[in-house]
Design a protein around this motif. Structure first.
Motif, short mmCIF file in Angstrom:
data_model
loop_
_atom_site.label_atom_id
_atom_site.label_comp_id
_atom_site.label_asym_id
_atom_site.label_seq_id
_atom_site.Cartn_x
_atom_site.Cartn_y
_atom_site.Cartn_z
N LEU A 12 -2.21 -2.08 -4.41
CA LEU A 12 -3.13 -3.14 -4.00
C LEU A 12 -3.34 -4.21 -5.06
O LEU A 12 -3.69 -5.34 -4.74
CB LEU A 12 -4.46 -2.52 -3.57
CG LEU A 12 -4.34 -1.63 -2.33
CD1 LEU A 12 -5.65 -0.90 -2.05
CD2 LEU A 12 -3.90 -2.44 -1.12
N ALA A 15 -0.27 -6.31 -4.45
CA ALA A 15 -0.40 -7.07 -3.21
C ALA A 15 -1.31 -8.28 -3.36
O ALA A 15 -1.24 -9.24 -2.58
CB ALA A 15 -0.95 -6.17 -2.10
N LEU A 61 -6.63 -6.12 -3.64
CA LEU A 61 -6.99 -6.12 -2.22
C LEU A 61 -7.70 -4.81 -1.92
O LEU A 61 -7.37 -3.77 -2.49
CB LEU A 61 -5.74 -6.21 -1.35
CG LEU A 61 -4.87 -7.47 -1.40
CD1 LEU A 61 -3.76 -7.36 -0.37
CD2 LEU A 61 -5.68 -8.71 -1.18
N ASN A 64 -3.97 -3.53 2.05
CA ASN A 64 -2.90 -4.43 2.49
C ASN A 64 -2.44 -4.11 3.91
O ASN A 64 -1.44 -4.65 4.38
CB ASN A 64 -1.71 -4.40 1.52
CG ASN A 64 -1.05 -3.04 1.41
OD1 ASN A 64 -1.60 -2.02 1.85
ND2 ASN A 64 0.13 -3.00 0.83
N CYS A 66 -2.92 -4.93 7.69
CA CYS A 66 -3.42 -6.17 8.28
C CYS A 66 -2.99 -6.27 9.74
O CYS A 66 -1.85 -5.94 10.09
CB CYS A 66 -2.91 -7.39 7.51
SG CYS A 66 -3.79 -8.91 7.92
N ASN A 75 2.07 -9.11 3.31
CA ASN A 75 1.30 -8.05 3.93
C ASN A 75 1.22 -8.18 5.45
O ASN A 75 0.45 -7.44 6.09
CB ASN A 75 -0.12 -8.03 3.35
CG ASN A 75 -0.12 -7.81 1.86
OD1 ASN A 75 0.54 -6.92 1.35
ND2 ASN A 75 -0.86 -8.65 1.14
N ARG A 83 1.82 0.85 2.16
CA ARG A 83 0.45 0.43 2.46
C ARG A 83 -0.57 1.38 1.81
O ARG A 83 -0.28 2.55 1.56
CB ARG A 83 0.20 0.44 3.97
CG ARG A 83 1.20 -0.38 4.79
CD ARG A 83 0.87 -1.84 4.84
NE ARG A 83 1.82 -2.58 5.68
CZ ARG A 83 1.70 -3.86 5.99
NH1 ARG A 83 0.67 -4.56 5.55
NH2 ARG A 83 2.61 -4.44 6.75
N SER A 111 -8.82 -8.91 0.92
CA SER A 111 -8.39 -7.82 1.78
C SER A 111 -7.54 -8.31 2.93
O SER A 111 -7.68 -9.46 3.39
CB SER A 111 -9.62 -7.09 2.36
OG SER A 111 -9.21 -5.97 3.14
N GLY A 112 -6.66 -7.42 3.39
CA GLY A 112 -6.04 -7.63 4.69
C GLY A 112 -7.10 -7.40 5.77
O GLY A 112 -8.17 -6.86 5.49
#
Length: 416
Positions: A12, A15, A61, A64, A66, A75, A83, A111-112
């Motif tokens: 993360l 990401a 994040l 990830n 989404c 992502n 993930r 964040s996603g």
């Protein structure tokens, strides 16, 4: 098999690297007695501070995963990537442990989108509340607002963080619709408008009640992706000018597109945007914010892209040779700001100094003026050291030589 918190952190934090919209906070949030950290005044950032220090924050994040399928994003839901998701408790634990070890000075959390904008925002708010209320964390917190989240959640998050940002993604709404079909331009502008409205109301409330809690004391920022949709730099700057005017943003960040996905509707799927273009846009943005330039002075529809060989201010000065040279002992502050080699601080020094004495060439260096650039555009107590005959091409070549080192260094970075 469940992932360890170290594995999640690796995934993360990697990401989050494409999000550039975090900087020094400028926060004035009041600290809690006996709390941890400090976000006041100089603030925290994930880049270089104004005085040259590199200061750090935990930039990750929350997840990830989404539900969106943005064509430019690593992502996106259709990508086959590793993930992970961190719970609010895990993010709080990481932040506090890293802070105690002096690894970081704050948190940048994005964040996603999982389930919905509101569901995602609720989890992010839980992080902020645990840090502020349970851990008494005074450090800098910057969080992303998810466009489309409810008014109530936007109101709430601003009470616990120093800065928020809503990524506008592209200068033109047609590009957003094409490349991020799940996102709505109206959701983005509505969220930014709500944040701005709350900031104004909070400032008014503070005049009446000193105990009023601060709402995003470090303001809001946004980010635009450069080079994925074919938008001109003029369109980008014009949109930035509009954002500064209507939403009072602290910064617009420009992120050169990195070809992490292959898609036939992306302008370029093989080459990253040259770093020099990003660099020139930041210079042009600086002119908008601090030098009283308008977007259509820097670029226009006939000349819509930044010059990679010259900074935007110098480029403007060469194109507007009729404006120069100006006598440094008489020119207004606004006119001094138009001179290459004279910045905000040096222009103020000039105005102050000439109240008491006549400025001569030997004084310029002490005033902070870059003489090798400014000499082509100024007269100092009747003395002019530029080219005797007006020759824009000769002037351009001379100033390009002085810019060569900057462009070469950025090309080297681009090749890494």
């Amino acid at each position: 098999m469940s992932k360890s918190i170290e594995e999640k952190l690796r995934i993360l934090s990697d990401a989050a690297k494409y999000d550039v919209s975090c900087s020094s906070s400028g926060s004035s949030r009041k600290n809690t007695n006996n709390g941890l950290g400090n976000a006041a005044i100089n603030g925290i950032c994930h880049s270089w501070s104004a005085d040259g220090r590199c200061i750090s924050l935990l930039k990750i994040l929350m997840t990830n995963y989404c539900i969106y399928d943005c064509k430019y994003c690593i992502n996106r839901k259709d990508n086959d990537i590793e993930r992970a998701i961190l719970s609010p408790d895990e993010i709080v634990k990481l932040t506090i442990n890293f802070y105690r070890r002096n690894y970081i000075e704050g948190l940048f959390l994005s964040s996603g989108i999982i389930k919905s904008a509101d569901y995602t925002m609720e989890l992010m708010i839980a992080v902020a509340k645990k840090l502020r209320l349970e851990e008494k964390f005074n450090g800098y917190i910057h969080m992303k607002v998810i466009p489309g989240a409810s008014r109530q959640l936007i109101n709430e998050i601003g009470l616990y963080v120093d800065r928020v940002s809503v990524n506008i993604e592209f200068a033109e709404n047609t590009a957003l619709k094409l490349l991020a079909p799940d996102k709505k331009a109206t959701d983005i502008s509505t969220s930014m408008g709500l944040i701005r409205k709350n900031m104004i109301e909070n400032a008014e409330d503070k005049k009446i009640f000193k105990s009023t809690p601060s709402f995003t004391p470090a303001g809001q920022t946004t980010q635009m992706i450069i080079g994925a949709s074919g938008e001109s730099d003029y369109a980008i700057l014009a949109r930035s000018e509009n954002l500064y005017k209507n939403f009072d943003l602290k910064r617009v960040y420009y992120s050169g597109y990195v070809p992490v996905n292959k898609s036939g509707i992306l302008v370029s799927t093989e080459q990253a945007v040259p770093m020099i273009r990003e660099h020139r846009l930041y210079q042009a943005d600086w002119l908008l914010r601090f030098y009283d330039f308008k977007a259509d002075e820097i670029l226009d529809e006939k000349d819509p892209f930044v010059d990679p060989l010259l900074d935007p201010k110098t480029n403007w000065a060469i194109k507007n040779s009729h404006f120069f040279p100006i006598e440094i002992n008489k020119a207004s502050y606004k006119d001094l700001l138009r001179v290459p080699g004279i910045g905000v601080t040096s222009a103020k020094r000039i105005v102050m100094t000439r109240k008491y004495s006549t400025i001569r060439y030997e004084h310029l260096k002490k005033l902070g003026i870059v003489i090798k650039r400014a000499k082509y555009f100024i007269v100092v107590n009747g003395e002019f050291l530029g080219f005797k005959k007006e020759n824009p091409e000769l002037l351009r070549n001379a100033l390009m030589e002085k810019e060569k080192m900057v462009t070469e260094q950025l090309r080297l970075f681009n090749g890494l």
